[in-house]
Design a protein around this motif. Structure first.
Motif, PDB file in Angstrom:
ATOM      1  N   VAL A 185       3.723  10.065   1.704  1.00 47.16           N
ATOM      2  CA  VAL A 185       5.159   9.862   1.540  1.00 47.16           C
ATOM      3  C   VAL A 185       5.750  11.204   1.135  1.00 47.16           C
ATOM      4  O   VAL A 185       5.297  11.802   0.159  1.00 47.16           O
ATOM      5  CB  VAL A 185       5.445   8.787   0.474  1.00 47.16           C
ATOM      6  CG1 VAL A 185       6.918   8.720   0.172  1.00 47.16           C
ATOM      7  CG2 VAL A 185       4.933   7.438   0.933  1.00 47.16           C
ATOM      8  N   ALA A 186       6.705  11.658   1.912  1.00 48.64           N
ATOM      9  CA  ALA A 186       7.337  12.963   1.677  1.00 48.64           C
ATOM     10  C   ALA A 186       6.271  14.054   1.523  1.00 48.64           C
ATOM     11  O   ALA A 186       6.375  14.938   0.682  1.00 48.64           O
ATOM     12  CB  ALA A 186       8.239  12.916   0.444  1.00 48.64           C
ATOM     13  N   GLY A 187       5.216  13.955   2.327  1.00 50.69           N
ATOM     14  CA  GLY A 187       4.176  14.985   2.308  1.00 50.69           C
ATOM     15  C   GLY A 187       3.155  14.818   1.193  1.00 50.69           C
ATOM     16  O   GLY A 187       2.195  15.579   1.121  1.00 50.69           O
ATOM     17  N   LEU A 188       3.349  13.830   0.315  1.00 49.28           N
ATOM     18  CA  LEU A 188       2.422  13.640  -0.806  1.00 49.28           C
ATOM     19  C   LEU A 188       1.534  12.431  -0.538  1.00 49.28           C
ATOM     20  O   LEU A 188       2.017  11.396  -0.076  1.00 49.28           O
ATOM     21  CB  LEU A 188       3.208  13.394  -2.102  1.00 49.28           C
ATOM     22  CG  LEU A 188       4.142  14.503  -2.540  1.00 49.28           C
ATOM     23  CD1 LEU A 188       5.138  13.960  -3.551  1.00 49.28           C
ATOM     24  CD2 LEU A 188       3.345  15.642  -3.154  1.00 49.28           C
ATOM     25  N   ILE A 240       0.837  -1.199   0.000  1.00 49.66           N
ATOM     26  CA  ILE A 240       0.000   0.000   0.000  1.00 49.66           C
ATOM     27  C   ILE A 240       0.875   1.254   0.000  1.00 49.66           C
ATOM     28  O   ILE A 240       0.601   2.205  -0.734  1.00 49.66           O
ATOM     29  CB  ILE A 240      -0.964  -0.016   1.198  1.00 49.66           C
ATOM     30  CG1 ILE A 240      -1.972  -1.150   1.027  1.00 49.66           C
ATOM     31  CG2 ILE A 240      -1.687   1.316   1.316  1.00 49.66           C
ATOM     32  CD1 ILE A 240      -2.877  -1.360   2.203  1.00 49.66           C
ATOM     33  N   ILE A 241       1.941   1.222   0.798  1.00 55.28           N
ATOM     34  CA  ILE A 241       2.810   2.409   0.852  1.00 55.28           C
ATOM     35  C   ILE A 241       3.418   2.692  -0.522  1.00 55.28           C
ATOM     36  O   ILE A 241       3.544   3.841  -0.935  1.00 55.28           O
ATOM     37  CB  ILE A 241       3.929   2.223   1.907  1.00 55.28           C
ATOM     38  CG1 ILE A 241       3.319   2.136   3.301  1.00 55.28           C
ATOM     39  CG2 ILE A 241       4.929   3.376   1.845  1.00 55.28           C
ATOM     40  CD1 ILE A 241       4.316   1.799   4.379  1.00 55.28           C
ATOM     41  N   THR A 242       3.761   1.623  -1.260  1.00 51.69           N
ATOM     42  CA  THR A 242       4.396   1.836  -2.560  1.00 51.69           C
ATOM     43  C   THR A 242       3.396   2.185  -3.652  1.00 51.69           C
ATOM     44  O   THR A 242       3.783   2.427  -4.783  1.00 51.69           O
ATOM     45  CB  THR A 242       5.126   0.559  -3.024  1.00 51.69           C
ATOM     46  OG1 THR A 242       4.189  -0.514  -2.999  1.00 51.69           O
ATOM     47  CG2 THR A 242       6.290   0.232  -2.144  1.00 51.69           C
ATOM     48  N   GLY A 243       2.109   2.176  -3.315  1.00 50.46           N
ATOM     49  CA  GLY A 243       1.115   2.528  -4.328  1.00 50.46           C
ATOM     50  C   GLY A 243       0.754   1.364  -5.224  1.00 50.46           C
ATOM     51  O   GLY A 243       0.052   1.521  -6.210  1.00 50.46           O
ATOM     52  N   LYS A 255       5.993   7.410  -6.346  1.00 47.99           N
ATOM     53  CA  LYS A 255       6.723   6.241  -6.823  1.00 47.99           C
ATOM     54  C   LYS A 255       8.143   6.596  -7.257  1.00 47.99           C
ATOM     55  O   LYS A 255       9.039   5.756  -7.211  1.00 47.99           O
ATOM     56  CB  LYS A 255       5.959   5.577  -7.967  1.00 47.99           C
ATOM     57  CG  LYS A 255       4.717   4.847  -7.476  1.00 47.99           C
ATOM     58  CD  LYS A 255       3.872   4.391  -8.626  1.00 47.99           C
ATOM     59  CE  LYS A 255       2.603   3.715  -8.109  1.00 47.99           C
ATOM     60  NZ  LYS A 255       1.714   3.340  -9.223  1.00 47.99           N
ATOM     61  N   LYS A 256       8.340   7.845  -7.706  1.00 49.01           N
ATOM     62  CA  LYS A 256       9.696   8.267  -8.064  1.00 49.01           C
ATOM     63  C   LYS A 256      10.618   8.246  -6.855  1.00 49.01           C
ATOM     64  O   LYS A 256      11.825   8.107  -6.977  1.00 49.01           O
ATOM     65  CB  LYS A 256       9.655   9.702  -8.609  1.00 49.01           C
ATOM     66  CG  LYS A 256       9.452   9.771 -10.106  1.00 49.01           C
ATOM     67  CD  LYS A 256       9.550  11.207 -10.572  1.00 49.01           C
ATOM     68  CE  LYS A 256       8.938  11.341 -11.940  1.00 49.01           C
ATOM     69  NZ  LYS A 256       8.595  12.720 -12.263  1.00 49.01           N
ATOM     70  N   ARG A 257      10.032   8.469  -5.674  1.00 48.02           N
ATOM     71  CA  ARG A 257      10.842   8.613  -4.471  1.00 48.02           C
ATOM     72  C   ARG A 257      11.081   7.298  -3.743  1.00 48.02           C
ATOM     73  O   ARG A 257      11.784   7.256  -2.744  1.00 48.02           O
ATOM     74  CB  ARG A 257      10.155   9.590  -3.515  1.00 48.02           C
ATOM     75  CG  ARG A 257      10.163  11.001  -4.023  1.00 48.02           C
ATOM     76  CD  ARG A 257       9.307  11.895  -3.146  1.00 48.02           C
ATOM     77  NE  ARG A 257       9.556  13.297  -3.393  1.00 48.02           N
ATOM     78  CZ  ARG A 257       9.078  13.963  -4.439  1.00 48.02           C
ATOM     79  NH1 ARG A 257       8.346  13.343  -5.322  1.00 48.02           N
ATOM     80  NH2 ARG A 257       9.357  15.238  -4.585  1.00 48.02           N
ATOM     81  N   ILE A 258      10.404   6.237  -4.216  1.00 48.27           N
ATOM     82  CA  ILE A 258      10.490   4.973  -3.493  1.00 48.27           C
ATOM     83  C   ILE A 258      11.217   3.916  -4.314  1.00 48.27           C
ATOM     84  O   ILE A 258      10.948   3.741  -5.496  1.00 48.27           O
ATOM     85  CB  ILE A 258       9.077   4.448  -3.144  1.00 48.27           C
ATOM     86  CG1 ILE A 258       8.401   5.386  -2.146  1.00 48.27           C
ATOM     87  CG2 ILE A 258       9.148   3.048  -2.571  1.00 48.27           C
ATOM     88  CD1 ILE A 258       7.011   4.942  -1.739  1.00 48.27           C
ATOM     89  N   GLY A 259      12.134   3.219  -3.665  1.00 46.60           N
ATOM     90  CA  GLY A 259      12.716   2.024  -4.265  1.00 46.60           C
ATOM     91  C   GLY A 259      12.149   0.842  -3.512  1.00 46.60           C
ATOM     92  O   GLY A 259      12.210   0.800  -2.287  1.00 46.60           O
ATOM     93  N   TYR A 260      11.568  -0.085  -4.249  1.00 42.58           N
ATOM     94  CA  TYR A 260      10.836  -1.167  -3.581  1.00 42.58           C
ATOM     95  C   TYR A 260      11.374  -2.515  -4.006  1.00 42.58           C
ATOM     96  O   TYR A 260      11.546  -2.783  -5.185  1.00 42.58           O
ATOM     97  CB  TYR A 260       9.352  -1.040  -3.936  1.00 42.58           C
ATOM     98  CG  TYR A 260       8.455  -2.157  -3.483  1.00 42.58           C
ATOM     99  CD1 TYR A 260       8.487  -2.607  -2.163  1.00 42.58           C
ATOM    100  CD2 TYR A 260       7.551  -2.754  -4.356  1.00 42.58           C
ATOM    101  CE1 TYR A 260       7.641  -3.617  -1.743  1.00 42.58           C
ATOM    102  CE2 TYR A 260       6.696  -3.765  -3.935  1.00 42.58           C
ATOM    103  CZ  TYR A 260       6.753  -4.195  -2.627  1.00 42.58           C
ATOM    104  OH  TYR A 260       5.907  -5.197  -2.223  1.00 42.58           O
ATOM    105  N   LEU A 261      11.653  -3.345  -3.043  1.00 40.34           N
ATOM    106  CA  LEU A 261      12.014  -4.731  -3.331  1.00 40.34           C
ATOM    107  C   LEU A 261      10.892  -5.627  -2.818  1.00 40.34           C
ATOM    108  O   LEU A 261      10.732  -5.789  -1.624  1.00 40.34           O
ATOM    109  CB  LEU A 261      13.326  -5.110  -2.633  1.00 40.34           C
ATOM    110  CG  LEU A 261      13.682  -6.589  -2.766  1.00 40.34           C
ATOM    111  CD1 LEU A 261      14.184  -6.911  -4.143  1.00 40.34           C
ATOM    112  CD2 LEU A 261      14.699  -7.002  -1.727  1.00 40.34           C
TER     113      LEU A 261
END
Lengths: 344, 255
Positions: free
Chosen positions: A60-63, A46-49, A73-79
């Motif tokens: 995330v980062a205020g957004l 959910i956090i990664t969208g 999603k630009k700000r997150i790296g997800y594994l």
């Protein structure tokens, strides 16, 4: 950096997560701990969208993740749990693709790829097809993909699963190294992992947060309890009851022995229950105490005084594992106790 | 735009690097080479015979050779396109690489557009190869290029429909086998929508289904016509299937 408010996700009637609230500050490394099926992966998705919640909000980062998904999603790296790698690409091609996909600046991509390869030690296999790599290497390629665009936030879902001990150590070292530059949320059900790399721990069980604290805080929370294991040569009749009646002893359990061993428990006022039959044989008792040194001394005196033949005695300090087990099992016990109508 | 191109590039690359594309090209060109030569040979024999009997040759190369070839290309492309598009989404879902796309800063529309573009370019490459046969005939005979080009415009549009349909089928499942089966049924199925005009009574619906007949629009192109209505029809089929695919991709967030 990450703010989660009243997050709920239901699959039909089943609530995977239930009103989660927590936040992760910039630069923090937070461990997301819980048994399998606790809702860790759902929360991360959910956090990664990747997934929409049933209700609640994630910023995330205020957004807001759902109002501005592309920026988030630009700000997150997800594994994810399974590293999302393409078998028909070489490691380098894959990382270039991910960097483009993440919208990294074109001119920077060669250096970003080189940096990701270097950080995850993939230099030797950079030209190999991913489908020919071992599981551990694929996992590292996955991590490499998560960090390649140099995102502010890293979300790693069980990053060390399937790796051999040396690789696990390497990944932990990598997480520590990345800690300064990125905000990291890391999920795991392996305890040493959070001990090794996380500053703060969120323990989640059955979709709810059961504890949220620093590592020290959690350990302290458990101080005021300790465990003593004793091994005696002879199972003396009444020994368990006698031990149970010592002030400061909370619970006595005979865990092994050649005799049918009983259990004794006490609320500290000396009301022993259960019995141990008096047949000669070696017995091991596990005794839960209030952690005070006086109590340990009294236990030793009692065992020796009764002539049971003390063979071994060790005091175990409380570690994260106990905290975890207690926190994640107490809820279940409460549930079953209520169901059985028993007062605990 | 960059997201679209990145995804299209990746999918094209994986198509061209897999044996699948080359096996399909090999088989198609094999069939086309044999059958084109046969029909051209038959045409030449018949034309000479008529000349020998002193008749004015009224046979048209377009009608007897090219139209047949275009029909064959269309038939084989139904099969080839389904094979090329089956993996677009199904494989991503199965290998969990779909997670990467969905957590990347690209919209569902961009993902679909990128994948459609990749499928379209690969399929049009095959159509392009099939055009070489009639073009090579230019060395043997004089003919009017107009009807041939109109037929090929129709073919490109029709193949664009197959790609959209195949992609939609692929987005519905994570099994490539199921994607192929559904893709085939859908692609063949759009040929039979027009047949429903026989099944309804009201004149209004008869007209509607006649307009939805792929065969009617395609044969118009083959006869050498270029109609705006037909172009719009094919583009609508493409659009509807891309739109449905976009909804399916978007909906994976809500499950």
């Amino acid at each position: 950096m990450i703010e989660v408010r009243d997050l709920t996700k239901s699959y039909g009637l089943h609530k995977a997560i239930d009103r989660l609230n927590f936040s992760v500050n910039k630069g923090e490394v937070v461990g997301f701990l819980g048994p399998n099926g606790a809702g860790k992966t759902t929360t991360m998705k959910i956090i990664t969208g990747f997934m929409a919640p049933t209700s609640g909000q994630v910023k995330v980062a205020g957004l807001d993740v759902f109002e501005d998904p592309v920026e988030v999603k630009k700000r997150i790296g997800y594994l994810p749990e399974t590293p999302p790698v393409y078998g028909d690409m070489t490691v380098e091609e894959y990382l270039r693709f991910v960097a483009h996909l993440k919208g990294a600046e074109r001119a920077k991509i060669p250096s970003l790829v080189a940096r990701a390869i270097e950080k995850t030690n993939l230099g030797d296999v950079r030209k190999r097809l991913i489908q020919n790599l071992s599981k551990g290497f694929r996992q590292r390629v996955g991590i490499s993909g998560a960090i390649v665009s140099d995102p502010e936030i890293l979300i790693l879902d069980e990053p060390t699963v399937g790796l051999d001990p040396r690789q696990v150590a390497e990944i932990r070292a990598l997480v520590k190294e990345l800690a300064g530059q990125h905000t990291i949320l890391l999920s795991t059900h392996i305890l040493p992992e959070v001990q090794a790399s996380c500053e703060r721990i969120i323990i989640i069980n059955r979709g709810r947060i059961v504890a949220e604290d620093s590592l020290d805080g959690l350990t302290k929370r458990m101080s005021g309890s300790g465990r003593v294991v004793i091994r005696v040569r002879r199972a003396i009749f009444g020994l368990a009851e006698a031990l149970g009646s010592i002030t400061g002893v909370r619970h006595v359990a005979a865990v092994s022995g050649s005799v049918q061993s009983g259990q004794a428990s006490s609320n500290g006022n000396g009301n022993g229950l259960g019995a141990v039959s008096q047949v000669a044989g070696e017995v091991v008792f596990e005794i839960e105490t209030d952690g005070a040194e006086d109590t340990i001394e009294k236990i030793a005196a009692q065992v020796v005084g009764q002539g049971a033949g003390l063979m071994e005695m060790k005091s175990e300090s409380v570690n994260l594992e106990n905290v975890f087990l207690q926190l994640t099992s107490s809820e279940e016990q409460q549930g079953s106790n209520v169901a059985a109508g028993v007062q605990s | 735009m960059r997201g679209i191109l990145t995804i299209a590039g990746k999918d094209l690359r994986s198509l061209f690097y897999s044996p699948l594309f080359w096996v399909i090209s090999f088989l198609l060109t094999g069939v086309w080479s044999v059958l084109y030569q046969v029909s051209l040979g038959t045409f030449a024999r018949n034309a000479t015979m008529m000349q020998m009997q002193g008749q004015e040759s009224s046979m048209s190369l377009h009608e007897h050779v090219f139209a047949q070839h275009v029909g064959l290309v269309n038939f084989l492309m139904i099969l080839a396109v389904v094979a090329l598009t089956m993996r677009l989404f199904a494989e991503e879902k199965k290998n969990r690489t779909f997670d990467l796309l969905l957590t990347s800063p690209v919209t569902a529309t961009q993902i679909v557009a990128g994948k459609y573009l990749a499928g379209l370019l690969a399929s049009w490459t095959l159509v392009g190869i099939s055009l070489l046969y009639p073009l090579a005939t230019m060395f043997l005979a004089d003919f009017d290029l107009g009807p041939l080009m109109a037929s090929y415009l129709g073919l490109l549009l029709l193949v664009a429909c197959y790609v959209a349909v195949g992609m939609f089928a692929s987005s519905l499942t994570e099994s490539t086998v199921l994607a192929v089966v559904m893709g085939l049924i859908f692609s063949v199925g759009i040929w039979f929508i027009g047949a429903l005009s026989e099944a309804v009574e009201q004149p209004f619906w008869v007209t509607v289904f006649e307009h939805l007949s792929v065969g009617k629009h395609f044969s118009f192109f083959i006869r050498g016509g270029v109609g705006v209505a037909s172009i719009v029809f094919f583009l609508s089929v493409v659009f509807i299937n891309c739109f449905l695919t976009q909804r399916v991709v978007e909906s994976s967030r809500w499950r």
